[in-house]
Design an enzyme around this catalytic site. Structure first.
Site, PDB file in Angstrom:
ATOM      1  CB  CYS A 114      -0.935  -0.002   1.193  1.00 37.07           C
ATOM      2  SG  CYS A 114      -2.049  -1.399   1.149  1.00 37.07           S
ATOM      3  CG  HIS A 276      -3.478   3.277   0.995  1.00 35.63           C
ATOM      4  ND1 HIS A 276      -3.828   2.779  -0.237  1.00 35.63           N
ATOM      5  CD2 HIS A 276      -3.601   2.242   1.874  1.00 35.63           C
ATOM      6  CE1 HIS A 276      -4.140   1.500  -0.109  1.00 35.63           C
ATOM      7  NE2 HIS A 276      -4.013   1.154   1.155  1.00 35.63           N
ATOM      8  CG  ASN A 306      -6.859  -1.096  -0.090  1.00 40.77           C
ATOM      9  OD1 ASN A 306      -6.008  -0.824  -0.942  1.00 40.77           O
ATOM     10  ND2 ASN A 306      -6.562  -1.306   1.172  1.00 40.77           N
TER      11      ASN A 306
HETATM   12  C1  LIG Z   1     -11.126  -5.606   8.054  1.00 48.14           C
HETATM   13  C2  LIG Z   1     -12.049  -4.754   8.883  1.00 48.14           C
HETATM   14  C3  LIG Z   1     -13.016  -3.997   7.992  1.00 48.14           C
HETATM   15  C4  LIG Z   1     -12.845  -5.679   9.793  1.00 48.14           C
HETATM   16  O1  LIG Z   1     -13.687  -4.915  10.630  1.00 48.14           O
HETATM   17  P1  LIG Z   1     -13.699  -5.177  12.199  1.00 48.14           P
HETATM   18  O2  LIG Z   1     -14.733  -4.304  12.757  1.00 48.14           O
HETATM   19  O3  LIG Z   1     -12.297  -5.005  12.694  1.00 48.14           O
HETATM   20  O4  LIG Z   1     -14.162  -6.669  12.234  1.00 48.14           O
HETATM   21  P2  LIG Z   1     -13.459  -7.950  12.823  1.00 48.14           P
HETATM   22  O5  LIG Z   1     -12.317  -8.366  11.961  1.00 48.14           O
HETATM   23  O6  LIG Z   1     -13.188  -7.752  14.293  1.00 48.14           O
HETATM   24  O7  LIG Z   1     -14.633  -8.974  12.619  1.00 48.14           O
HETATM   25  C5  LIG Z   1     -15.911  -8.744  13.215  1.00 48.14           C
HETATM   26  C6  LIG Z   1     -16.852  -9.825  12.743  1.00 48.14           C
HETATM   27  O8  LIG Z   1     -17.201  -9.585  11.352  1.00 48.14           O
HETATM   28  C7  LIG Z   1     -17.005 -10.786  10.605  1.00 48.14           C
HETATM   29  N1  LIG Z   1     -16.660 -10.443   9.222  1.00 48.14           N
HETATM   30  C8  LIG Z   1     -15.422 -10.257   8.700  1.00 48.14           C
HETATM   31  N2  LIG Z   1     -15.539  -9.944   7.406  1.00 48.14           N
HETATM   32  C9  LIG Z   1     -16.847  -9.923   7.103  1.00 48.14           C
HETATM   33  C10 LIG Z   1     -17.572  -9.674   5.934  1.00 48.14           C
HETATM   34  N3  LIG Z   1     -16.968  -9.353   4.775  1.00 48.14           N
HETATM   35  N4  LIG Z   1     -18.916  -9.736   5.973  1.00 48.14           N
HETATM   36  C11 LIG Z   1     -19.545 -10.033   7.117  1.00 48.14           C
HETATM   37  N5  LIG Z   1     -18.907 -10.299   8.276  1.00 48.14           N
HETATM   38  C12 LIG Z   1     -17.573 -10.237   8.263  1.00 48.14           C
HETATM   39  C13 LIG Z   1     -15.908 -11.506  11.323  1.00 48.14           C
HETATM   40  O9  LIG Z   1     -15.943 -12.871  11.033  1.00 48.14           O
HETATM   41  C14 LIG Z   1     -16.249 -11.229  12.765  1.00 48.14           C
HETATM   42  O10 LIG Z   1     -17.272 -12.099  13.155  1.00 48.14           O
HETATM   43  P3  LIG Z   1     -17.335 -12.703  14.675  1.00 48.14           P
HETATM   44  O11 LIG Z   1     -17.476 -11.484  15.546  1.00 48.14           O
HETATM   45  O12 LIG Z   1     -18.529 -13.560  14.628  1.00 48.14           O
HETATM   46  O13 LIG Z   1     -16.037 -13.405  14.861  1.00 48.14           O
HETATM   47  C15 LIG Z   1     -11.270  -3.741   9.770  1.00 48.14           C
HETATM   48  O14 LIG Z   1     -10.557  -4.426  10.762  1.00 48.14           O
HETATM   49  C16 LIG Z   1     -10.334  -2.907   8.983  1.00 48.14           C
HETATM   50  O15 LIG Z   1     -10.728  -2.141   8.144  1.00 48.14           O
HETATM   51  N6  LIG Z   1      -9.040  -3.005   9.264  1.00 48.14           N
HETATM   52  C17 LIG Z   1      -8.047  -2.329   8.489  1.00 48.14           C
HETATM   53  C18 LIG Z   1      -7.823  -3.123   7.257  1.00 48.14           C
HETATM   54  C19 LIG Z   1      -7.128  -2.371   6.190  1.00 48.14           C
HETATM   55  O16 LIG Z   1      -7.226  -1.186   6.100  1.00 48.14           O
HETATM   56  N7  LIG Z   1      -6.436  -3.103   5.392  1.00 48.14           N
HETATM   57  C20 LIG Z   1      -5.735  -2.578   4.319  1.00 48.14           C
HETATM   58  C21 LIG Z   1      -4.486  -2.032   4.830  1.00 48.14           C
HETATM   59  S1  LIG Z   1      -3.688  -1.179   3.638  1.00 48.14           S
END
Ligand SMILES: CC(C)(COP(=O)(O)OP(=O)(O)OC[C@H]1O[C@@H](n2cnc3c(N)ncnc32)[C@H](O)[C@@H]1OP(=O)(O)O)[C@@H](O)C(=O)NCCC(=O)NCCS
Length: 349
Positions: A114, A276, A306
């Site tokens: 990224c 980004h 992204n």
């Molecule tokens: C990935 C991201 C959106 C997940 O959101 P979050 O609020 O942190 O969610 P979590 O990973 O804690 O997961 C919460 C729940 O949602 C679920 N879940 C994950 N992806 C899902 C999806 N696409 N659809 C539905 N549910 C989903 C998980 O399984 C979890 O379920 P559980 O509570 O039953 O275990 C978030 O962590 C994020 O944006 N992180 C930064 C990632 C990023 O920017 N990456 C690129 C870097 S350059």
């Protein structure tokens, strides 16, 4: 000292729009979950066989080169940032050189995910400042859709990413005060496995107590890529989303402030921040933390997801095309991602 300026900019996104609801065919997710957690409504996916990371990069490059008022034969160096190259090796840079019938110039690939585009700009900037090159083509492009896990197992990553490309031509600036004022590059390898695609690779489970690859550890063969890796779904990217989020919201403001401070400038001087496009919630957090107005931040993750190394040049190009960036404006590019690596570039347009 001579500075480098962005003399031309271009972007390319594939035609095929994939909405959140389209993903329901493959995995358990929902439009509501994706929009609430990431801000993404839709993304683009490249044509499976007609388009590659390089061909998309070439399309963006054509526009950037034309807007710089030069031809592909005038380019004297290529820098290509991507995490999904057409081939494991050689890199995409040489494929651009071939596709655009350029001279036998140097071509460098950057593997900084990224942050790749900002790292690439920084490298190009040094070559211009040193006087070594006069027309550097910098591309960021990704064809993520080819390598994602479309089952429910991969949903936390797959829903976030999209395909596309952006490109700029760097040239020596001619106007006093114009151009790239500074670039700032950082890394923290302690978190290398938090957002990574481990396989295929040569790590041989060396770096972590946890086994990242299943392979036949016979004397030779079946090591780099094994049937067990395929069977056990080890050939997909991995991400601890919350850990990425926590670090990103600290490092983004830090590296933006670093760029402003080094140049004796403040947030009030900033016309446009191009973060980004990792996640809309991260961008909103940065905006709030730095007390930036809505018109000072350009986001388009809602439409494109992204696109990793392509996200900054796509957003920059879009903001420029919409007339949000004009000559003399102060623009900050800021990135954070896998590695972890993070970076910023401050530009007087
Ligand atoms: C990935 C991201 C959106 C997940 O959101 P979050 O609020 O942190 O969610 P979590 O990973 O804690 O997961 C919460 C729940 O949602 C679920 N879940 C994950 N992806 C899902 C999806 N696409 N659809 C539905 N549910 C989903 C998980 O399984 C979890 O379920 P559980 O509570 O039953 O275990 C978030 O962590 C994020 O944006 N992180 C930064 C990632 C990023 O920017 N990456 C690129 C870097 S350059």
């Amino acid at each position: 000292m001579v500075r480098s300026k962005i003399a031309g900019i271009g972007m390319y996104v594939p035609q095929h729009v994939v909405t959140n609801n389209d993903l329901l065919k493959y995995m358990e997710t929902s439009d509501e979950w994706i929009q609430e957690r990431t801000g993404i409504k839709e993304r683009r996916y490249a044509h499976r066989t007609d388009e590659t990371t390089t061909t998309m990069g070439v399309e963006a490059a054509k526009t950037a080169i034309e807007r710089a008022g030069i031809t592909p034969q005038d380019i004297d160096f290529i820098i290509f940032a991507t995490l999904c190259p057409d081939y494991y090796f050689p890199g995409c840079g040489v494929l651009v050189q071939r596709a655009m019938k350029m001279k036998e110039i140097g071509a460098l690939d950057v593997r900084n995910q990224c942050s790749g585009f900002v790292y690439a700009i920084s490298v190009g900037d040094q070559f211009i400042k040193s006087g070594m090159y006069k027309n550097i083509l910098v591309i960021g492009a990704e064809k993520h859709s080819f390598g994602l896990d479309f089952s429910t197992r991969g949903r936390n990553i797959t829903v976030i990413f999209g395909d596309g490309a952006g490109a700029v031509v760097l040239q020596p600036a001619t106007n006093e005060g114009q151009g790239i004022l500074s670039t700032h590059l950082h890394s923290d390898g302690d978190s290398a496995e938090i957002l990574a695609m481990y396989n295929p690779g040569t790590h041989a489970n060396h770096w972590t107590p946890e086994k990242l690859a299943d392979f036949d550890d016979g004397e030779i063969g079946e090591l780099f890529m094994s049937h067990a890796m395929i069977d056990n779904a080890q050939l997909f990217p991995n991400m601890d989303g919350p850990a990425v989020f926590k670090k990103a919201v600290v490092k983004f403001p830090e590296v933006i402030n670093e760029a402003l401070t080094q140049n004796g400038l403040t947030i009030a001087d900033l016309k446009m921040l191009i973060p980004h496009q990792a996640n809309l919630r991260i961008a909103q957090f940065i905006q709030q933390k730095l007390k930036l107005r809505d018109d000072q931040v350009h986001n388009n993750i809602q439409k494109f997801g992204n696109t990793t190394a392509a996200s900054i040049p796509i957003a920059l190009c879009e903001a420029w095309e919409e007339g949000k960036i004009k000559e003399g404006d102060l623009v900050c590019l800021a990135a954070f991602g896998s590695g972890f690596t993070w970076a910023s570039a401050l530009i007087r347009w």
